[in-house]
Design a protein around this motif. Sequence first.
Motif, PDB file in Angstrom:
ATOM      1  N   GLY A 175     -31.385  19.834 -12.031  1.00  0.00           N
ATOM      2  CA  GLY A 175     -32.020  19.452 -13.281  1.00  0.00           C
ATOM      3  C   GLY A 175     -31.165  18.539 -14.130  1.00  0.00           C
ATOM      4  O   GLY A 175     -31.259  18.541 -15.352  1.00  0.00           O
ATOM      5  N   LEU A 176     -30.305  17.756 -13.507  1.00  0.00           N
ATOM      6  CA  LEU A 176     -29.455  16.852 -14.287  1.00  0.00           C
ATOM      7  C   LEU A 176     -30.272  15.647 -14.756  1.00  0.00           C
ATOM      8  O   LEU A 176     -31.319  15.338 -14.220  1.00  0.00           O
ATOM      9  N   ASP A 177     -29.771  14.951 -15.798  1.00  0.00           N
ATOM     10  CA  ASP A 177     -30.471  13.776 -16.308  1.00  0.00           C
ATOM     11  C   ASP A 177     -29.490  12.633 -16.521  1.00  0.00           C
ATOM     12  O   ASP A 177     -28.345  12.681 -16.074  1.00  0.00           O
ATOM     13  N   SER A 178     -29.942  11.593 -17.241  1.00  0.00           N
ATOM     14  CA  SER A 178     -29.136  10.379 -17.345  1.00  0.00           C
ATOM     15  C   SER A 178     -27.826  10.607 -18.108  1.00  0.00           C
ATOM     16  O   SER A 178     -26.801   9.993 -17.794  1.00  0.00           O
TER      17      SER A 178
ATOM     18  N   ASP B  35     -26.066  13.287 -17.967  1.00  0.00           N
ATOM     19  CA  ASP B  35     -25.179  13.912 -16.995  1.00  0.00           C
ATOM     20  C   ASP B  35     -24.629  12.878 -16.023  1.00  0.00           C
ATOM     21  O   ASP B  35     -23.466  12.943 -15.622  1.00  0.00           O
ATOM     22  N   ALA B  36     -25.472  11.920 -15.624  1.00  0.00           N
ATOM     23  CA  ALA B  36     -25.032  10.896 -14.671  1.00  0.00           C
ATOM     24  C   ALA B  36     -23.847  10.133 -15.253  1.00  0.00           C
ATOM     25  O   ALA B  36     -22.848   9.880 -14.562  1.00  0.00           O
TER      26      ALA B  36
END
Lengths: 445, 84
Positions: free
Chosen positions: B35-38, B40-41
């Motif tokens: 469930g990571l998002d931008s 986190d990236a």
Amino acid sequence: MRDSNTPALLADHSTPLAWVAGRGVSRAAFLADVRALGQRIPAGGAHFNLCENRYRFTVAFAAILLRGGTNILPPNRARQTLSEIAERHPGAHALVDEPDLPIRMPVIPVTEDGTRPARDSAIPAIPADQLAIHAYTSGSTGHPTAHSRRWDSLHIVTQQALQRFGLDADGGTLVGTVPAQHMYGLESTVLYALLGPCTLLADRPFFPDDIRRALVDHAPANLVTTPFHLDACLRAGLAWPRAARVLSATAPLERERAQSAETLFGTTVREIYGCTEAGAIASRETARESLWTVYDGIRLTTLDSDQVAVQGPQHPMPVPLPDRIELEDAQHFRMCGRLADQLNIAGKRASLTELNRRLNAIPGVRDGVFIPPDPERTGGTARLAAIVVAPERSEAEILTALAETTDPLFLPRPLIRVDTLPRSATGKVPRQVLLDLLDQHSQCA
Amino acid sequence: MEQEVARLIVDSLNLEEVSPEDIEPEAPLFREGLGLDSIDALELALAISRAYGVQIRSDDENNRQIFASLRALTAHIEAHRSTS
């Protein structure tokens, strides 16, 4: 002399409109792309502009205007958000450059890349009162809210900003890390090029090394970014070229960070104050100034409710601002924080009331509250947490349901399920009680 | 190495809910997986550059693949880390 009732679609400059894959695209070549795409768009109406590539977004933006239509700019790409907006615009098409559209609607693929031969043709004019955009915010009333702007109003704010930042004199490349659909991204990475002498970059650099390379390739370039990305650049440990200017918006920038960024990029950092409701209205040099100075022609007034409203030549009516503002004089103000209901995560805004409403609208959720992050928290990006009473639903099911309506940045982390929420007689749950519940949970994990 | 990168993910993203051993090597890191998002990236890219001297870029040919799973990310870091 052009009639002021029909402002030009495009400023006539010798500078390229865009860099696409390292090539400069002239304004005449851009116009050839706009005319060609325009032939594939129905006349009038409103259409979603979902292009990710900034050049294609700008071609689609201008082509929709040329056909007498309005650009729909959604606040996010969640499925339900798009379908709620689509319901209000029967006949809307989606202009896209990526295949993965989450809802079913008629699609117009945009593949223009500035390689059509330029033809010698006059720059078209667009009626001043044509609605250029419906910029949607996620709203605080249960549904996305449209903020519509006329074509002349976008012209006016662009001229105010170009003049404020000296971009009307020397232009330069706009290296933008913000999406074009965002109001700040539209104004500062699309309109400065379309209606000024700047050149936009088709790519959207995201990682620090992307940004560094774009700044090297187009040095000295204008970095149009956010505190979130500035912070990443400061922490990346890279060697940076000098930038012509750094612009920041979407969230407050701390003075120390502005000073560090000025050292890193060897130039002045200017912060822009604006909102989707009113567009950009003021700026400051954050390293040295705490007061904001409004753009030329803008006035601020205090409403009966103590809320401050803005009015300028681009606003037919005063627009209430979503922040707590203290007026110094008619041209200067201090921002003292957001109105209580407003959240800001990595530069994106949302209403706490609205998030709670959506959480509680999920079937199987009996009760639930979002917990805003601790404003004092340091390091990394603060996230929302949520506590939910939903005996028959799993955390994953609740998150999936929320993702239908909510930008990923606002999904709670952690999401905790409890048997009951200790609501007081007035129905509220004190913040400290919520924080204690969170604490207990993280100790158990 | 895979466990080392898993630890880096958990630590740099403050994933209090997850322990490094829980991350399935082949499962997607973003969206339906962890469930990571931008945000986190970007955070992860900074941590990887600090730990391994590898710069993540958007225009890397296989950018989506790099973040596809723990295994893919580890392979990318191993292939590009500064030889020391």
